[in-house]
Scaffold this motif. Structure first.
Motif, PDB file in Angstrom:
ATOM      1  N   ILE A   1      33.179  40.973  63.641  1.00 30.18           N
ATOM      2  CA  ILE A   1      34.418  41.371  62.952  1.00 30.18           C
ATOM      3  C   ILE A   1      34.193  41.552  61.466  1.00 30.18           C
ATOM      4  CG2 ILE A   1      35.133  38.923  62.766  1.00 30.18           C
ATOM      5  CD1 ILE A   1      38.081  39.972  63.118  1.00 30.18           C
ATOM      6  N   HIS A   2      34.932  42.495  60.909  1.00 28.37           N
ATOM      7  CA  HIS A   2      35.008  42.673  59.451  1.00 28.37           C
ATOM      8  C   HIS A   2      36.401  42.299  58.973  1.00 28.37           C
ATOM      9  CE1 HIS A   2      34.829  44.428  55.451  1.00 28.37           C
ATOM     10  NE2 HIS A   2      36.062  44.835  55.691  1.00 28.37           N
ATOM     11  N   GLY A   3      36.489  41.708  57.797  1.00 29.56           N
ATOM     12  CA  GLY A   3      37.782  41.465  57.168  1.00 29.56           C
ATOM     13  C   GLY A   3      37.689  41.608  55.663  1.00 29.56           C
ATOM     14  N   SER A   4      38.689  42.215  55.070  1.00 31.42           N
ATOM     15  CA  SER A   4      38.706  42.389  53.607  1.00 31.42           C
ATOM     16  C   SER A   4      38.610  41.033  52.919  1.00 31.42           C
ATOM     17  CB  SER A   4      40.005  43.066  53.174  1.00 31.42           C
ATOM     18  OG  SER A   4      40.232  44.250  53.893  1.00 31.42           O
ATOM     19  N   ASP A   5      37.943  41.018  51.754  1.00 30.30           N
ATOM     20  CA  ASP A   5      37.724  39.740  51.065  1.00 30.30           C
ATOM     21  C   ASP A   5      38.588  39.541  49.823  1.00 30.30           C
ATOM     22  OD1 ASP A   5      36.515  41.433  49.255  1.00 30.30           O
ATOM     23  OD2 ASP A   5      34.493  40.622  49.524  1.00 30.30           O
ATOM     24  N   SER A   6      39.432  40.506  49.468  1.00 30.26           N
ATOM     25  CA  SER A   6      40.293  40.370  48.285  1.00 30.26           C
ATOM     26  C   SER A   6      41.422  41.398  48.383  1.00 30.26           C
ATOM     27  CB  SER A   6      39.487  40.656  47.009  1.00 30.26           C
ATOM     28  OG  SER A   6      39.113  42.024  46.984  1.00 30.26           O
TER      29      SER A   6
ATOM     30  N   ALA B   1      30.057  50.432  50.475  1.00 30.74           N
ATOM     31  CA  ALA B   1      29.445  50.874  49.208  1.00 30.74           C
ATOM     32  C   ALA B   1      28.927  49.711  48.371  1.00 30.74           C
ATOM     33  CB  ALA B   1      30.452  51.701  48.411  1.00 30.74           C
ATOM     34  N   GLU B   2      29.631  48.567  48.388  1.00 34.55           N
ATOM     35  CA  GLU B   2      29.209  47.424  47.556  1.00 34.55           C
ATOM     36  C   GLU B   2      27.842  46.893  47.977  1.00 34.55           C
ATOM     37  OE1 GLU B   2      31.102  43.551  48.157  1.00 34.55           O
ATOM     38  OE2 GLU B   2      32.059  44.280  49.982  1.00 34.55           O
ATOM     39  N   HIS B   3      27.391  47.256  49.188  1.00 40.77           N
ATOM     40  CA  HIS B   3      26.110  46.743  49.686  1.00 40.77           C
ATOM     41  C   HIS B   3      24.996  47.780  49.629  1.00 40.77           C
ATOM     42  CE1 HIS B   3      28.133  43.154  50.979  1.00 40.77           C
ATOM     43  NE2 HIS B   3      28.920  43.799  51.816  1.00 40.77           N
ATOM     44  N   LYS B   4      25.226  48.910  48.933  1.00 39.93           N
ATOM     45  CA  LYS B   4      24.268  50.010  49.089  1.00 39.93           C
ATOM     46  C   LYS B   4      22.867  49.717  48.553  1.00 39.93           C
ATOM     47  CE  LYS B   4      25.663  53.097  45.266  1.00 39.93           C
ATOM     48  NZ  LYS B   4      26.895  52.391  44.815  1.00 39.93           N
TER      49      LYS B   4
ATOM     50  N   ALA C   1      42.717  35.184  57.249  1.00 37.08           N
ATOM     51  CA  ALA C   1      41.921  35.933  58.232  1.00 37.08           C
ATOM     52  C   ALA C   1      40.432  35.677  58.016  1.00 37.08           C
ATOM     53  CB  ALA C   1      42.226  37.428  58.142  1.00 37.08           C
ATOM     54  N   ARG C   2      40.004  35.582  56.765  1.00 39.37           N
ATOM     55  CA  ARG C   2      38.591  35.266  56.484  1.00 39.37           C
ATOM     56  C   ARG C   2      38.233  33.892  57.063  1.00 39.37           C
ATOM     57  NH1 ARG C   2      34.833  38.942  54.355  1.00 39.37           N
ATOM     58  NH2 ARG C   2      33.797  37.123  53.442  1.00 39.37           N
ATOM     59  N   GLN C   3      39.141  32.938  56.927  1.00 39.51           N
ATOM     60  CA  GLN C   3      38.875  31.614  57.510  1.00 39.51           C
ATOM     61  C   GLN C   3      38.808  31.694  59.029  1.00 39.51           C
ATOM     62  OE1 GLN C   3      42.033  29.164  55.854  1.00 39.51           O
ATOM     63  NE2 GLN C   3      40.587  28.260  54.405  1.00 39.51           N
TER      64      GLN C   3
END
Ligand code: DAT
Ligand code: MG
Length: 148
Positions: free
Chosen positions: A114-119, A50-53, A84-86
Motif C-alpha cells: 500500500i501507498h499513503g500520502s505522508d503530509s 518524483a521525490e525518489h528519482k 492511515a500511515r499508522q
C-alpha cells in the motif's frame, strides 16, 4: 475535512487484499470519497514518485507500480493522513507491527502492499495526479454523527 491518497499496489491487488484494506479504513470510521482500479503509466509513476528519482531503487519502484493494476482511493476524515500511515505500518514490512497492513501482509520493502500520502502537501499533490475533481464525491453520512 482532511483527505488522503491511498493506493493498493499491484501486489495487494494480485493477492486479493483490496477488500480487506478498504474494510479496515471503513471500519475505522473514515469516509471513501473516490476509488478506481487502474493501470499507472510510466509517466504518472515517475511523477508520483518524483521525490525518489535520485534513489537507487527508483527504476524498480516505477517498474513495480506499473506492473499491474492498482486500486487508487481518496479517503476523508479527521487526521486521516497520519492515521492511515499508522494503519499502513512502517515502510519496510519487517519493521511493521502486527495489526498494520504491511505488518500483517508484507514481507519485503519492494512489495509493501500500500501507498499513503505522508503530509497534507503530498496528499493534495497525489490526489491531483490520480483523480479528476469530478471523480471525487461530496456526501454526508449519518454514521458520522456516531464517529465525531
Ligand atoms: P512510504 O511508502 O512508506 O511512504 P517511501 O516514500 O520512503 O515510503 O518510499 C516509497 C516506496 O519506495 C516504498 O513504499 C517502497 C520503496 N522503497 C523505499 N525504500 C526502499 C529501499 N530501501 N529499497 C527498495 N525499495 C524501497
Ligand atoms: Mg512515501
Amino acid at each position: 475535512m482532511e483527505r488522503t491518497y491511498l493506493m493498493v499496489k499491484p501486489d495487494g491487488v494480485q493477492r486479493n487484499l483490496i477488500g480487506d484494506i478498504v474494510s479496515r479504513f471503513e471500519k475505522k470510521g473514515f469516509q471513501l470519497v473516490g476509488a478506481k482500479l487502474m493501470n499507472v503509466s510510466k509517466a504518472t509513476a515517475e511523477e508520483h514518485y518524483a521525490e525518489h528519482k535520485e534513489r537507487p531503487f527508483f527504476g524498480e519502484l516505477v517498474d513495480f507500480i506499473t506492473s499491474g493494476p492498482v486500486f487508487a482511493m481518496v479517503w476523508q476524515g479527521e487526521n486521516v493522513i497520519a492515521t492511515a500511515r499508522q494503519m499502513m505500518g512502517a515502510t519496510n514490512p519487517k519493521d511493521a507491527l502486527p495489526g498494520t497492513i504491511r505488518g500483517d501482509f508484507g514481507v519485503t520493502v519492494g512489495k509493501n502492499i500500500i501507498h499513503g500520502s505522508d503530509s497534507p502537501e503530498s496528499a493534495q499533490r497525489e490526489i491531483g495526479i490520480f483523480f479528476k475533481e469530478e471523480e471525487l464525491t461530496e456526501y454526508s453520512k449519518s454514521m458520522n454523527d456516531w464517529i465525531y
